[in-house]
Design a protein around this motif. Structure first.
Motif, PDB file in Angstrom:
ATOM      1  N   HIS A 162       0.842  -1.200   0.000  1.00  0.00           N
ATOM      2  CA  HIS A 162       0.000   0.000   0.000  1.00  0.00           C
ATOM      3  C   HIS A 162       0.878   1.251   0.000  1.00  0.00           C
ATOM      4  O   HIS A 162       1.830   1.348   0.772  1.00  0.00           O
ATOM      5  CB  HIS A 162      -0.938   0.006   1.208  1.00  0.00           C
ATOM      6  CG  HIS A 162      -1.946  -1.106   1.177  1.00  0.00           C
ATOM      7  ND1 HIS A 162      -3.112  -1.026   0.457  1.00  0.00           N
ATOM      8  CD2 HIS A 162      -1.942  -2.338   1.768  1.00  0.00           C
ATOM      9  CE1 HIS A 162      -3.802  -2.152   0.613  1.00  0.00           C
ATOM     10  NE2 HIS A 162      -3.108  -2.968   1.404  1.00  0.00           N
ATOM     11  N   ARG A 163       0.540   2.191  -0.856  1.00  0.00           N
ATOM     12  CA  ARG A 163       1.260   3.461  -0.934  1.00  0.00           C
ATOM     13  C   ARG A 163       0.325   4.649  -0.697  1.00  0.00           C
ATOM     14  O   ARG A 163       0.746   5.673  -0.190  1.00  0.00           O
ATOM     15  CB  ARG A 163       1.947   3.616  -2.305  1.00  0.00           C
ATOM     16  CG  ARG A 163       3.053   2.600  -2.568  1.00  0.00           C
ATOM     17  CD  ARG A 163       4.220   2.808  -1.625  1.00  0.00           C
ATOM     18  NE  ARG A 163       5.316   1.873  -1.870  1.00  0.00           N
ATOM     19  CZ  ARG A 163       5.423   0.680  -1.328  1.00  0.00           C
ATOM     20  NH1 ARG A 163       4.477   0.245  -0.505  1.00  0.00           N
ATOM     21  NH2 ARG A 163       6.454  -0.092  -1.574  1.00  0.00           N
ATOM     22  N   ARG A 164      -0.924   4.502  -1.069  1.00  0.00           N
ATOM     23  CA  ARG A 164      -1.902   5.580  -0.861  1.00  0.00           C
ATOM     24  C   ARG A 164      -2.735   5.209   0.376  1.00  0.00           C
ATOM     25  O   ARG A 164      -3.721   4.477   0.277  1.00  0.00           O
ATOM     26  CB  ARG A 164      -2.775   5.760  -2.094  1.00  0.00           C
ATOM     27  CG  ARG A 164      -1.977   6.144  -3.339  1.00  0.00           C
ATOM     28  CD  ARG A 164      -2.880   6.627  -4.466  1.00  0.00           C
ATOM     29  NE  ARG A 164      -3.875   5.649  -4.862  1.00  0.00           N
ATOM     30  CZ  ARG A 164      -3.669   4.672  -5.749  1.00  0.00           C
ATOM     31  NH1 ARG A 164      -2.472   4.529  -6.318  1.00  0.00           N
ATOM     32  NH2 ARG A 164      -4.639   3.824  -6.071  1.00  0.00           N
ATOM     33  N   PRO A 224      -7.433   6.121  -2.168  1.00  0.00           N
ATOM     34  CA  PRO A 224      -6.542   5.333  -1.303  1.00  0.00           C
ATOM     35  C   PRO A 224      -6.834   3.842  -1.419  1.00  0.00           C
ATOM     36  O   PRO A 224      -7.952   3.441  -1.749  1.00  0.00           O
ATOM     37  CB  PRO A 224      -6.869   5.857   0.094  1.00  0.00           C
ATOM     38  CG  PRO A 224      -8.276   6.348  -0.012  1.00  0.00           C
ATOM     39  CD  PRO A 224      -8.425   6.892  -1.404  1.00  0.00           C
ATOM     40  N   THR A 225      -5.827   3.059  -1.154  1.00  0.00           N
ATOM     41  CA  THR A 225      -6.021   1.604  -1.114  1.00  0.00           C
ATOM     42  C   THR A 225      -6.177   1.103   0.317  1.00  0.00           C
ATOM     43  O   THR A 225      -6.575  -0.042   0.530  1.00  0.00           O
ATOM     44  CB  THR A 225      -4.831   0.884  -1.763  1.00  0.00           C
ATOM     45  OG1 THR A 225      -3.635   1.191  -1.024  1.00  0.00           O
ATOM     46  CG2 THR A 225      -4.662   1.313  -3.216  1.00  0.00           C
ATOM     47  N   ALA A 226      -5.860   1.967   1.285  1.00  0.00           N
ATOM     48  CA  ALA A 226      -5.961   1.592   2.695  1.00  0.00           C
ATOM     49  C   ALA A 226      -6.245   2.837   3.524  1.00  0.00           C
ATOM     50  O   ALA A 226      -5.933   3.962   3.111  1.00  0.00           O
ATOM     51  CB  ALA A 226      -4.683   0.911   3.175  1.00  0.00           C
ATOM     52  N   LEU A 253     -10.840  -1.742  -0.133  1.00  0.00           N
ATOM     53  CA  LEU A 253     -10.165  -0.806   0.764  1.00  0.00           C
ATOM     54  C   LEU A 253      -9.812  -1.525   2.060  1.00  0.00           C
ATOM     55  O   LEU A 253     -10.686  -2.106   2.719  1.00  0.00           O
ATOM     56  CB  LEU A 253     -11.069   0.395   1.063  1.00  0.00           C
ATOM     57  CG  LEU A 253     -10.459   1.549   1.852  1.00  0.00           C
ATOM     58  CD1 LEU A 253      -9.357   2.237   1.042  1.00  0.00           C
ATOM     59  CD2 LEU A 253     -11.531   2.572   2.237  1.00  0.00           C
ATOM     60  N   SER A 254      -8.550  -1.507   2.425  1.00  0.00           N
ATOM     61  CA  SER A 254      -8.104  -2.112   3.683  1.00  0.00           C
ATOM     62  C   SER A 254      -8.232  -1.102   4.820  1.00  0.00           C
ATOM     63  O   SER A 254      -8.095   0.105   4.606  1.00  0.00           O
ATOM     64  CB  SER A 254      -6.650  -2.577   3.568  1.00  0.00           C
ATOM     65  OG  SER A 254      -6.525  -3.640   2.650  1.00  0.00           O
ATOM     66  N   PRO A 317      -3.164  -7.520   0.693  1.00  0.00           N
ATOM     67  CA  PRO A 317      -2.128  -6.840  -0.088  1.00  0.00           C
ATOM     68  C   PRO A 317      -2.725  -5.951  -1.181  1.00  0.00           C
ATOM     69  O   PRO A 317      -3.779  -6.262  -1.741  1.00  0.00           O
ATOM     70  CB  PRO A 317      -1.323  -8.001  -0.681  1.00  0.00           C
ATOM     71  CG  PRO A 317      -1.562  -9.139   0.260  1.00  0.00           C
ATOM     72  CD  PRO A 317      -2.972  -8.978   0.721  1.00  0.00           C
ATOM     73  N   ALA A 318      -2.031  -4.852  -1.450  1.00  0.00           N
ATOM     74  CA  ALA A 318      -2.479  -3.962  -2.519  1.00  0.00           C
ATOM     75  C   ALA A 318      -2.292  -4.614  -3.874  1.00  0.00           C
ATOM     76  O   ALA A 318      -1.370  -5.420  -4.071  1.00  0.00           O
ATOM     77  CB  ALA A 318      -1.695  -2.647  -2.451  1.00  0.00           C
ATOM     78  N   ALA A 319      -3.173  -4.272  -4.798  1.00  0.00           N
ATOM     79  CA  ALA A 319      -3.019  -4.774  -6.157  1.00  0.00           C
ATOM     80  C   ALA A 319      -1.734  -4.246  -6.766  1.00  0.00           C
ATOM     81  O   ALA A 319      -1.302  -3.122  -6.457  1.00  0.00           O
ATOM     82  CB  ALA A 319      -4.218  -4.351  -6.999  1.00  0.00           C
ATOM     83  N   PRO A 320      -1.051  -5.009  -7.627  1.00  0.00           N
ATOM     84  CA  PRO A 320       0.239  -4.577  -8.182  1.00  0.00           C
ATOM     85  C   PRO A 320       0.182  -3.215  -8.859  1.00  0.00           C
ATOM     86  O   PRO A 320       1.152  -2.474  -8.830  1.00  0.00           O
ATOM     87  CB  PRO A 320       0.562  -5.679  -9.208  1.00  0.00           C
ATOM     88  CG  PRO A 320      -0.179  -6.874  -8.687  1.00  0.00           C
ATOM     89  CD  PRO A 320      -1.438  -6.358  -8.082  1.00  0.00           C
ATOM     90  N   SER A 321      -0.936  -2.844  -9.440  1.00  0.00           N
ATOM     91  CA  SER A 321      -1.041  -1.571 -10.158  1.00  0.00           C
ATOM     92  C   SER A 321      -1.387  -0.409  -9.250  1.00  0.00           C
ATOM     93  O   SER A 321      -1.391   0.737  -9.686  1.00  0.00           O
ATOM     94  CB  SER A 321      -2.106  -1.684 -11.259  1.00  0.00           C
ATOM     95  OG  SER A 321      -3.363  -2.009 -10.679  1.00  0.00           O
ATOM     96  N   ALA A 322      -1.711  -0.704  -7.961  1.00  0.00           N
ATOM     97  CA  ALA A 322      -2.170   0.372  -7.053  1.00  0.00           C
ATOM     98  C   ALA A 322      -0.990   1.240  -6.621  1.00  0.00           C
ATOM     99  O   ALA A 322       0.109   0.786  -6.478  1.00  0.00           O
ATOM    100  CB  ALA A 322      -2.850  -0.235  -5.852  1.00  0.00           C
TER     101      ALA A 322
END
Length: 322
Positions: A162-164, A224-226, A253-254, A317-322
């Motif tokens: 996760h980055r966002r 955001p992804t999380a 969304l985590s 886990p975040a998707a590879p493209s996220a």
């Protein structure tokens, strides 16, 4: 005088007389007058616990620990709930002053609690603050490691790609919110991820703030992804708000959070969270308070309790493209 000696276990009195007095007391269901005793002893053997949200399982367990410690030391405990309101907190402080309690264990509603704490000090009532600090107040306190706990949570998310990562936080007038923001920023910086203030939302640590937070989260671009919800009730309400909007957690969304949900966490450990030893907060807070009552000239003590990361199903886990 004879009855007084039996009640207070003082003076010379025969065992026969003692038993006779106790028998009559039992027959009459006699209860000593607490007010009269407090005037003589200059103590009421009563403590006050003022917390911010009794519906939060964290504070419910804090209260359990505080009551157990108080009873073990011969004290009764009066409970107050401020609902994160500085006005309601002031009303409870006025009650504390009028009931002549021996000391107060308090979770301040925020920085604006300073005048209330100064009032206690001015009236000579010992107090210990719990969970939150107030600038300008030097006193005994029992705290959690909010900075370190926030770093653990955010670093865990980053480790899963996760980055966002958004933060739904408390008010900046509350020390735990400031500390959790600091830990969030430190974790991002240590991993080389830039801080974006648009991803930080403020609340009053109240569940009803989750609706507005959900709207903000869904309006962010890129999304955001999380999300790190700064306390457990915020996390639970945010989960409900997102599901109502058709957003799957953790599928879309985590979510991570601070503090567990009591027995609910044991039965169904859904959330990934940092758990704090709530019972010890209460026990150690009361222990410090009793020590302060008995030794008012001792230097203030600051206890920071550790926390532990517990993983659940609210993160993937975040998707590879996220």
């Amino acid at each position: 005088m004879t009855v007084s000696r039996v009640i207070n276990n003082t003076g010379r009195i025969s065992e026969k007389t003692r038993l006779k007095v106790q028998k009559v007391m039992e027959e009459l269901h006699y209860v000593p007058n607490a007010t009269a005793r407090s005037l003589v002893l200059q103590r009421t053997m009563t403590l006050s616990l003022l917390i911010t949200d009794i519906t939060n399982p964290f504070y419910t367990t804090v209260a359990r620990g505080a009551e157990d410690a108080a009873r073990e030391n011969g004290y009764k405990l009066l409970l107050g709930n401020s609902d994160e309101s500085v006005d309601k907190e002031r009303e409870y402080i006025d009650t504390v002053l009028s009931t002549r309690v021996d000391g107060v264990l308090i979770t301040p509603s925020g920085d604006r609690s300073r005048p209330h704490l100064e009032t206690l000090a001015r009236h000579g009532i010992p107090f210990v603050i719990l969970d939150r600090e107030v600038p300008g107040i030097a006193c005994d306190c029992v705290l959690g490691d909010s900075v370190g706990g926030a770093r653990k949570l955010v670093d865990y998310l980053i480790g899963l790609g996760h980055r966002r990562i958004a933060l739904v936080n408390g008010s900046p007038e509350v020390s735990t919110a400031r500390d959790r923001l600091a830990g969030y920023r430190q974790a991002l910086a240590e991993r080389g991820i830039g801080f974006d203030p648009a991803y930080v939302m403020e609340s009053n640590y109240r569940p009803q703030d989750a609706e507005a937070a959900a709207e903000r989260l869904l309006s962010l671009s890129p999304s955001p992804t999380a999300v790190f919800a700064a306390n457990n009730l915020l996390a639970l309400s945010l989960l409900q708000s997102l599901r109502k909007r058709g957003i799957g957690v953790p599928e879309e969304l985590s979510i991570v959070t601070f503090d567990d949900f009591g027995y609910m966490s044991v039965l169904d450990p859904f959330f990934t969270l940092v758990a704090q030893p709530a019972y010890e907060f209460g026990r150690q807070g009361i222990s410090l308070l009793i020590e302060r009552i008995e030794n008012r000239d001792a230097p203030p003590r600051r206890i920071v309790l550790p926390n532990e990361l517990t993983t659940g199903r609210s993160v993937r886990p975040a998707a590879p493209s996220a």
